[in-house]
Design an enzyme around this catalytic site. Structure first.
Site, PDB file in Angstrom:
ATOM      1  N   HIS A 131       0.885  -1.176  -0.077  1.00  0.00           N
ATOM      2  CA  HIS A 131      -0.071   0.152   0.097  1.00  0.00           C
ATOM      3  C   HIS A 131       0.928   1.209  -0.026  1.00  0.00           C
ATOM      4  CE1 HIS A 131      -4.329  -1.378   1.412  1.00  0.00           C
ATOM      5  NE2 HIS A 131      -3.528  -2.328   0.439  1.00  0.00           N
ATOM      6  N   TYR A 159      -9.184   5.631   7.953  1.00  0.00           N
ATOM      7  CA  TYR A 159      -9.314   5.894   9.172  1.00  0.00           C
ATOM      8  C   TYR A 159     -10.440   7.036   9.355  1.00  0.00           C
ATOM      9  CZ  TYR A 159      -5.143   3.343  10.218  1.00  0.00           C
ATOM     10  OH  TYR A 159      -4.378   2.201  10.117  1.00  0.00           O
ATOM     11  N   PRO A 202      -4.449   0.016  18.640  1.00  0.00           N
ATOM     12  CA  PRO A 202      -4.186  -0.585  17.480  1.00  0.00           C
ATOM     13  C   PRO A 202      -4.327   0.653  16.203  1.00  0.00           C
ATOM     14  CG  PRO A 202      -6.239  -1.272  17.977  1.00  0.00           C
ATOM     15  CD  PRO A 202      -5.467  -0.548  19.238  1.00  0.00           C
ATOM     16  N   LYS A 248       1.123  -0.345  14.990  1.00  0.00           N
ATOM     17  CA  LYS A 248       2.372  -0.491  15.408  1.00  0.00           C
ATOM     18  C   LYS A 248       2.707  -1.701  16.237  1.00  0.00           C
ATOM     19  CE  LYS A 248       4.117   2.883  13.452  1.00  0.00           C
ATOM     20  NZ  LYS A 248       3.743   2.308  12.191  1.00  0.00           N
ATOM     21  N   TYR A 288       3.940   6.386  10.207  1.00  0.00           N
ATOM     22  CA  TYR A 288       3.290   5.106   9.889  1.00  0.00           C
ATOM     23  C   TYR A 288       4.076   4.184   9.246  1.00  0.00           C
ATOM     24  CZ  TYR A 288      -1.058   2.766   8.532  1.00  0.00           C
ATOM     25  OH  TYR A 288      -2.056   1.767   8.503  1.00  0.00           O
TER      26      TYR A 288
HETATM   27  P1  RFL Z   1       1.249 -11.962  21.335  1.00  0.00           P
HETATM   28  O1  RFL Z   1       0.964 -12.257  19.958  1.00  0.00           O
HETATM   29  O2  RFL Z   1       0.225 -11.810  22.290  1.00  0.00           O
HETATM   30  O3  RFL Z   1       1.973 -13.647  21.681  1.00  0.00           O
HETATM   31  C1  RFL Z   1       2.189 -14.079  23.238  1.00  0.00           C
HETATM   32  C2  RFL Z   1       2.042 -15.694  23.237  1.00  0.00           C
HETATM   33  O4  RFL Z   1       2.357 -15.874  24.369  1.00  0.00           O
HETATM   34  C3  RFL Z   1       1.770 -17.040  24.871  1.00  0.00           C
HETATM   35  N1  RFL Z   1       1.479 -16.908  26.640  1.00  0.00           N
HETATM   36  C4  RFL Z   1       2.206 -17.720  27.363  1.00  0.00           C
HETATM   37  N2  RFL Z   1       2.763 -18.746  26.994  1.00  0.00           N
HETATM   38  C5  RFL Z   1       3.228 -19.368  28.017  1.00  0.00           C
HETATM   39  N3  RFL Z   1       3.134 -19.103  29.456  1.00  0.00           N
HETATM   40  C6  RFL Z   1       2.253 -18.140  29.627  1.00  0.00           C
HETATM   41  N4  RFL Z   1       1.892 -17.803  31.104  1.00  0.00           N
HETATM   42  C7  RFL Z   1       1.900 -17.139  28.525  1.00  0.00           C
HETATM   43  N5  RFL Z   1       0.982 -16.237  28.719  1.00  0.00           N
HETATM   44  C8  RFL Z   1       0.715 -15.931  27.380  1.00  0.00           C
HETATM   45  C9  RFL Z   1       0.392 -16.565  24.238  1.00  0.00           C
HETATM   46  O5  RFL Z   1      -0.636 -17.716  24.100  1.00  0.00           O
HETATM   47  C10 RFL Z   1       0.900 -16.245  22.952  1.00  0.00           C
HETATM   48  O6  RFL Z   1       0.776 -17.166  21.832  1.00  0.00           O
HETATM   49  O7  RFL Z   1       2.563 -11.520  21.612  1.00  0.00           O
HETATM   50  P2  RFL Z   1       3.725 -10.807  20.523  1.00  0.00           P
HETATM   51  O8  RFL Z   1       4.391 -12.089  20.017  1.00  0.00           O
HETATM   52  O9  RFL Z   1       4.605  -9.736  21.287  1.00  0.00           O
HETATM   53  O10 RFL Z   1       3.030 -10.159  19.214  1.00  0.00           O
HETATM   54  C11 RFL Z   1       2.316  -8.769  19.644  1.00  0.00           C
HETATM   55  C12 RFL Z   1       1.478  -8.709  18.574  1.00  0.00           C
HETATM   56  O11 RFL Z   1       0.383  -9.695  18.487  1.00  0.00           O
HETATM   57  C13 RFL Z   1       0.503  -7.231  18.735  1.00  0.00           C
HETATM   58  O12 RFL Z   1       1.274  -6.355  19.215  1.00  0.00           O
HETATM   59  C14 RFL Z   1      -0.490  -6.940  17.585  1.00  0.00           C
HETATM   60  O13 RFL Z   1      -1.555  -8.016  17.333  1.00  0.00           O
HETATM   61  C15 RFL Z   1      -0.966  -5.569  17.734  1.00  0.00           C
HETATM   62  N6  RFL Z   1      -1.912  -5.036  16.655  1.00  0.00           N
HETATM   63  C16 RFL Z   1      -1.510  -4.518  15.434  1.00  0.00           C
HETATM   64  N7  RFL Z   1       0.070  -4.531  15.331  1.00  0.00           N
HETATM   65  C17 RFL Z   1       0.545  -4.083  14.129  1.00  0.00           C
HETATM   66  O14 RFL Z   1       1.594  -3.965  14.037  1.00  0.00           O
HETATM   67  N8  RFL Z   1      -0.396  -3.615  13.162  1.00  0.00           N
HETATM   68  C18 RFL Z   1      -1.761  -3.845  13.148  1.00  0.00           C
HETATM   69  O15 RFL Z   1      -2.437  -3.391  12.063  1.00  0.00           O
HETATM   70  C19 RFL Z   1      -2.135  -4.369  14.383  1.00  0.00           C
HETATM   71  N9  RFL Z   1      -3.704  -4.422  14.558  1.00  0.00           N
HETATM   72  C20 RFL Z   1      -3.414  -5.352  16.788  1.00  0.00           C
HETATM   73  C21 RFL Z   1      -4.290  -4.664  15.597  1.00  0.00           C
HETATM   74  C22 RFL Z   1      -4.079  -5.907  17.807  1.00  0.00           C
HETATM   75  C23 RFL Z   1      -5.397  -6.034  17.795  1.00  0.00           C
HETATM   76  N10 RFL Z   1      -5.758  -6.549  19.085  1.00  0.00           N
HETATM   77  C24 RFL Z   1      -6.642  -7.705  19.081  1.00  0.00           C
HETATM   78  C25 RFL Z   1      -5.386  -6.360  20.270  1.00  0.00           C
HETATM   79  C26 RFL Z   1      -5.526  -4.963  15.828  1.00  0.00           C
HETATM   80  C27 RFL Z   1      -6.134  -5.471  16.948  1.00  0.00           C
HETATM   81  C28 RFL Z   1      -7.395  -5.440  17.131  1.00  0.00           C
HETATM   82  C1  PHB Z   2      -6.331  -4.463  10.371  1.00  0.00           C
HETATM   83  O1  PHB Z   2      -6.351  -4.612   9.416  1.00  0.00           O
HETATM   84  O2  PHB Z   2      -6.315  -5.315  11.433  1.00  0.00           O
HETATM   85  C2  PHB Z   2      -5.704  -3.367  11.018  1.00  0.00           C
HETATM   86  C3  PHB Z   2      -5.183  -2.191  10.241  1.00  0.00           C
HETATM   87  C4  PHB Z   2      -4.779  -1.275  10.517  1.00  0.00           C
HETATM   88  C5  PHB Z   2      -4.589  -0.786  11.899  1.00  0.00           C
HETATM   89  C6  PHB Z   2      -5.256  -1.683  12.900  1.00  0.00           C
HETATM   90  C7  PHB Z   2      -5.737  -2.629  12.348  1.00  0.00           C
HETATM   91  O3  PHB Z   2      -4.221   0.542  12.288  1.00  0.00           O
END
Ligand code: RFL
Ligand code: PHB
Length: 413
Positions: free
Chosen positions: A94, A222, A314, A318, A406
């Site tokens: 993008h 957004y 989110p 980041k 971004y």
């Molecule tokens: P995770 O993915 O949470 O993985 C952690 C793992 O640890 C396990 N765990 C344990 N294991 C053993 N013992 C325990 N006591 C444990 N407790 C937990 C869990 O089962 C899991 O498998 O962390 P990690 O690897 O640091 O990754 C971080 C990302 O997942 C997170 O920052 C992103 O998803 C955030 N996020 C976004 N990030 C972006 O860069 N771009 C995006 O567009 C974006 N959109 C989002 C998002 C997060 C969202 N939510 C659901 C909060 C959109 C949403 C809606």
């Molecule tokens: C997504 O596609 O899940 C998404 C994209 C951009 C954001 C957050 C989530 O800022």
């Protein structure tokens, strides 16, 4: 009767000694999310051994729907790690995105303003690609673990204790990487008088929906509307991801598909809504929004990585990118330590990672403040939001600043 002992009134049996299985490795990685998986992959490429443990199953982890936007630095890291082939074939580059304010639109031209683009490719797919690679390489995983406790953090050989398939296991290692997300145990293992935390919880959540329909626009939108924030995103040319700001007290069951689409249409305005293809949702969830940082990101031989150390709302996309940034710094530091014995880079891990984390926290917070409706806002704050949008619209410098953040700020190692 001679030779017969009297029958005991009651019997005591010694409890069976629990069998403890001991495993040894160089790095014990707690958490098989994107941070843990990428770290094990980057270490394996350099011949450094690791054991990855997670409280969930692989199937559960691969089904989690989360991030969608990858910075160029994240894309490069995945390619260098040998896990980028499908992303390069199926991901959507993008070169811009739209900000919308009560129907008025402004495009942030990422490519034109920074020379960089972002890649739209789901975290779910990133995780699947990393798992496929690690399993093919014979990585040791322990899934479904319980009672994980990192100990001896200041000793030369720290230990991770846990329960796995009914047995107690101790993993002796050189270093522990706490990649266990915001609710994990690693951060809690750092003494309270050492750890400082900084937090802001936002007074709303995001209700997200996935649907097997083409996206409403070829770029992300957004939108800030008086009824609340909305985001139009995607996973592919045929699969869309939409979010709307909702109350924290809302339950997903309060939101039928029909109610969701009606609300989204109101917030994105009639022109965009006319292009929207709605369909049945196959994933619907509510995520709270939070800004959080824990300092330092290292204690003894324990390193905190990704969401275990920091959370961003989110809005700025980041979270995953920051996790990958941490992994790049830590992997490079560990490779240096094992190759040459020099610990200078791992000694600066926390400082290097936090410098980038705080800038991403600032950007995510600022964009969240600009794009949402806050219950406590007076008409003055609403005017301020509008004035900021107008400024970004009219000033190339302001648009460039948004674009630069971004696409991702450089990691200064
Ligand atoms: P995770 O993915 O949470 O993985 C952690 C793992 O640890 C396990 N765990 C344990 N294991 C053993 N013992 C325990 N006591 C444990 N407790 C937990 C869990 O089962 C899991 O498998 O962390 P990690 O690897 O640091 O990754 C971080 C990302 O997942 C997170 O920052 C992103 O998803 C955030 N996020 C976004 N990030 C972006 O860069 N771009 C995006 O567009 C974006 N959109 C989002 C998002 C997060 C969202 N939510 C659901 C909060 C959109 C949403 C809606
Ligand atoms: C997504 O596609 O899940 C998404 C994209 C951009 C954001 C957050 C989530 O800022």
């Amino acid at each position: 009767m001679p030779g017969h002992a009297p029958a005991p009134l009651c019997t005591f049996s010694e409890p069976e000694t629990p069998v403890t299985r001991t495993l040894t490795t160089e790095i014990c990685i707690i958490g098989a999310g994107p941070a843990g998986l990428l770290l094990s992959q980057m270490l394996a490429q350099e011949g450094i051994s690791s054991i990855v443990v997670d409280r969930q199953t692989r199937t559960h982890i691969e089904a989690r729907i989360r991030a969608g936007v990858l910075e160029q630095g994240t894309v490069d890291a995945l390619v260098e790690a040998g896990a980028g082939a499908r992303m390069m074939a199926e991901g959507l580059p993008h070169s811009g995105f739209d900000l919308a304010f009560d129907g008025d639109r402004h495009r942030i031209d990422l490519a034109g303003l920074t020379g960089k683009t972002v890649m739209v490719y789901g975290q779910t797919e990133v995780t699947k690609d990393l798992f496929a690679q690690r399993v093919a390489d014979g990585q040791t995983f322990l899934f479904g673990v319980d009672d994980v406790v990192p100990t001896d953090l200041k000793e030369r050989r720290p230990v991770v204790h846990l329960r796995h398939e009914g047995r107690s296991v101790r993993i002796e290692c050189d270093y522990i990487a706490g990649c266990d997300g915001f609710r994990g145990v690693s951060r809690k293992a750092i003494p309270a008088d050492v750890l400082r935390t900084f937090e802001r919880v936002y007074p709303f959540g995001w209700l997200g929906v996935l649907t097997e329909r083409p996206p409403v626009s070829h770029e992300l939108i957004y939108a800030n509307h008086e009824r609340g924030f909305a985001l139009c995103s995607m996973r592919s040319a045929t699969r869309s991801r939409y979010y709307i700001q909702c109350d924290l007290s809302d339950d997903v069951d309060d939101w039928s598909d029909d109610r969701f689409w009606k609300e989204l249409c109101r917030r994105i305005g009639p022109e965009t809504a006319a292009e929207l293809q709605t369909g049945p949702s196959f994933e619907k969830s509510i995520a709270p929004l939070r800004s959080f940082v824990a300092e330092p990101m290292r204690y003894g031989n324990l390193f905190l990585v990704g969401d275990a150390a920091h959370i961003v709302p989110p809005t700025g996309a980041k979270g995953l990118n920051l996790a990958v940034g941490d992994v790049r710094v830590l992997a490079r530091g560990l490779v240096r330590r094992y190759r040459s014995g020099e610990t200078d880079l791992i000694d600066r891990y926390s400082e290097i990672a936090l410098a980038r984390v705080w800038k991403a926290e600032r950007f995510s917070w600022q964009l969240s403040m600009l794009m949402h409706q806050f219950p406590e806002h007076s008409p003055f704050e609403k005017k301020m939001q509008r004035a900021e949008f107008e400024y970004i619209r009219q000033s190339e410098a302001a648009s460039r600043s948004m674009a630069e953040n971004y696409v991702g700020l450089p990691l200064e190692m």
